[in-house]
Design an enzyme around this catalytic site. Structure first.
Site, PDB file in Angstrom:
ATOM      1  N   GLU A   1      29.929 -19.615  37.554  1.00 20.37           N
ATOM      2  CA  GLU A   1      31.130 -18.856  37.151  1.00 20.37           C
ATOM      3  C   GLU A   1      32.262 -18.891  38.161  1.00 20.37           C
ATOM      4  OE1 GLU A   1      30.286 -15.011  35.472  1.00 20.37           O
ATOM      5  OE2 GLU A   1      29.108 -15.893  33.861  1.00 20.37           O
TER       6      GLU A   1
ATOM      7  N   GLU B   1      23.430 -18.841  30.588  1.00 18.82           N
ATOM      8  CA  GLU B   1      23.312 -17.392  30.449  1.00 18.82           C
ATOM      9  C   GLU B   1      23.777 -16.991  29.062  1.00 18.82           C
ATOM     10  OE1 GLU B   1      25.085 -14.870  33.486  1.00 18.82           O
ATOM     11  OE2 GLU B   1      24.559 -16.334  35.038  1.00 18.82           O
TER      12      GLU B   1
HETATM   13  C1  BGP Z   1      27.368 -13.238  34.698  1.00 18.38           C
HETATM   14  C2  BGP Z   1      26.780 -13.527  36.053  1.00 18.38           C
HETATM   15  C3  BGP Z   1      25.428 -12.952  36.301  1.00 18.38           C
HETATM   16  C4  BGP Z   1      25.119 -11.694  35.552  1.00 18.38           C
HETATM   17  C5  BGP Z   1      25.677 -11.620  34.164  1.00 18.38           C
HETATM   18  C6  BGP Z   1      25.640 -10.258  33.524  1.00 18.38           C
HETATM   19  O1  BGP Z   1      28.745 -13.102  34.828  1.00 18.38           O
HETATM   20  O2  BGP Z   1      26.702 -14.905  36.281  1.00 18.38           O
HETATM   21  O3  BGP Z   1      25.205 -12.908  37.668  1.00 18.38           O
HETATM   22  O4  BGP Z   1      24.830 -10.596  36.228  1.00 18.38           O
HETATM   23  O5  BGP Z   1      26.998 -12.062  34.092  1.00 18.38           O
HETATM   24  O6  BGP Z   1      26.681  -9.482  34.027  1.00 18.38           O
HETATM   25  P1  BGP Z   1      26.468  -8.026  34.562  1.00 18.38           P
HETATM   26  O7  BGP Z   1      25.425  -8.130  35.622  1.00 18.38           O
HETATM   27  O8  BGP Z   1      27.786  -7.606  35.115  1.00 18.38           O
HETATM   28  O9  BGP Z   1      26.036  -7.210  33.412  1.00 18.38           O
END
Ligand code: BGP
Length: 474
Positions: free
Chosen positions: A165, A369
């Site tokens: 990201e 993801e």
């Molecule tokens: C993405 C990231 C992750 C992760 C996920 C969920 O942006 O790559 O590291 O955590 O989102 O987001 P959050 O943890 O803010 O709910």
């Protein structure tokens, strides 16, 4: 478009799930690891720090065994830069090298392909102190770190992801990188100079990977969310194009074609914010670097409208990007339901996004993801066994897998799917109680309890999905 018959997921499709080092491992300041930017920043109010997280550092064998039980073909995890190189460059922490050696071997024991993210939000604090990504030397440090990873693990790791990201780090630099915009004369210029250093680091790592490991495959891992126009007003279409360029295409145009997206470039020029740290030869390296696939994280789409003169400039949130006068502003989409944490849910948008990315780049896609954060609850059934009922997560994942299959039927070349997350872990800024895993970890925000692992309902469901190669989603 409906399909009379759906194409199947390929036999070699990489079913799995993801985590990142600082969010799952724990042992944040022990076993020779240096601090990362995540360890030195103050956790948001009401959330715990990363000292223990899900304790995967000490429990990886149990976690990998559970992944094998689900039938994983791949496990996407990240390597902590500061665990291998506590100061970011130079001295190597052998204990850290050994940890990932063992983790990789444990995966391979079950025929689970390691899918390694080389950098996931956890820059060594020592490099941050020297200017972080604003300092071009950080790009060289990343190449040194890449060389070390390829040398240590390249004999066993076939799939590499450069930077997780990067677009979110750039678009939300105040939140994700902790930049204080009030101290910067021209924040956009500074941020896009950092971004250039990261793009350069990525390009050099891709070239190095292909030189050192001819059999390996490497790709970028941005967060891609197709941006819809808020209406069919031509100005809103323009705003959506602008936001798509700024949020999505800038990163993929550079990774795949080695070119700066023209819409973003002219926007930067307009604001006197063009990066001035581009050195002769940089663009040639960026053009020479070729990814083998595109990995991206998808949670939802975004929506944009053309801002009016009254709209104030404000920095963006994680999903929608920034509001910029005369360019685009992120708005809510009233057609979409939301998670408990307010994130829009758009499975059809997943198909839209896959089709668009494939049309633009024609490279195989792996999803690194996708998932739903929720307050899961540990309960006991009548026989006293631990259970976690998470039907909302199953619904979310099912709908996305259905759309992915439709995208495959549309002709999109898909190579894998790794939802977030394999195991419960600490959210980027909403603590441990925002859970995403198939595997429940028994701890509370501040009380670590016994950290025992419990199979959620989604665990059994995903196991069936994988065993049936994506055909049994019931
Ligand atoms: C993405 C990231 C992750 C992760 C996920 C969920 O942006 O790559 O590291 O955590 O989102 O987001 P959050 O943890 O803010 O709910």
């Amino acid at each position: 478009m409906l399909h009379k018959s759906l194409k199947a997921f390929p036999d070699e499709f990489l079913w799995g799930a993801s985590t990142s080092a600082y969010q799952v491992e724990g042992a944040a300041l022990s076993h020779g690891k240096g601090p990362s930017v995540q360890d030195v920043k103050e956790p948001p109010a009401g959330t715990s720090g990363f000292e223990v997280a899900a304790d995967q550092y000490h429990r990886f064998k149990e976690d990998v065994a559970l992944m094998a039980e689900m039938g994983f073909k791949t496990y996407r995890f990240s390597i902590s830069w500061a665990r291998l190189l506590p100061e970011g460059t130079g001295r190597v922490n052998e204990e850290g090298v050994q940890y990932y050696d063992d983790l990789i071997d444990e995966c391979l024991k079950y025929d689970i392909q390691p899918l390694v993210t080389m950098y996931h939000f956890d820059l060594p604090a020592a490099l941050d102190e020297q200017g972080g990504w604003g300092n071009r030397a950080t790009a060289d440090a990343f190449v040194e770190f890449s060389h070390l990873m390829f040398s240590c693990y390249g004999d066993r790791v076939k799939y590499w992801l450069t930077i997780n990201e990067q677009n979110m780090m750039t678009l939300a630099a105040e939140h994700v990188l902790g930049l204080d915009f009030s101290k910067l004369e021209n924040p956009n210029k500074y941020v896009y100079e950092m971004n250039h250093n990261m793009l350069l680091a990525q390009a050099k790592a891709m070239v190095l990977c292909h030189e050192m490991l001819p059999g390996a495959k490497i790709g970028p891992a941005p967060n891609i969310a197709l941006v819809y126009p808020d209406s069919n007003k031509p100005e809103d279409i323009l705003a959506a194009q602008n936001m798509n360029a700024l949020r999505n295409w800038l990163y993929l145009d550079m990774a795949v074609y080695g070119i700066y997206n023209h819409v973003v470039w002219s926007w930067l020029e307009e604001q006197d914010a063009l990066p001035t740290n581009i050195e002769p030869g940089d663009l040639a390296i960026m053009k020479a670097a070729k990814p083998d696939f595109i990995a991206f994280n998808y949670y939802s789409t975004a929506t944009a409208a053309m801002p009016s003169a009254e709209d104030e400039t404000e920095s963006g949130d994680q999903q929608s990007g920034s509001t910029v006068l005369g360019f685009a502003k992120g708005v809510a989409n009233p057609n979409l339901p939301r998670t408990q944490f307010g994130w829009e849910i758009d499975p059809v948008g997943f198909r839209n996004t896959l089709r668009e990315v494939y049309s633009r780049y024609h490279l195989p896609i792996i999803i690194t993801e996708n998932g739903l954060g929720a307050y899961d609850k540990l309960e006991q059934d009548e026989s006293g066994n631990d259970v976690v009922h998470d039907p909302y997560r199953i619904d979310y994942l099912r709908a996305h897998i259905e759309q992915m299959r439709l995208a495959i039927s549309d002709g999109v070349e898909m190579m894998g799917y790794c939802p977030w997350s394999a195991v419960d872990l600490i959210s980027t800024h909403e603590g441990f109680v925002k859970r995403y895993g198939f595997i429940f970890v028994n701890r509370e925000e501040f009380d670590l309890l016994d950290l025992r692992r419990v199979r959620k309902d989604s665990f059994f469901w995903y196991k069936k999905v994988i065993a049936s190669k994506g055909t049994d989603l019931a």
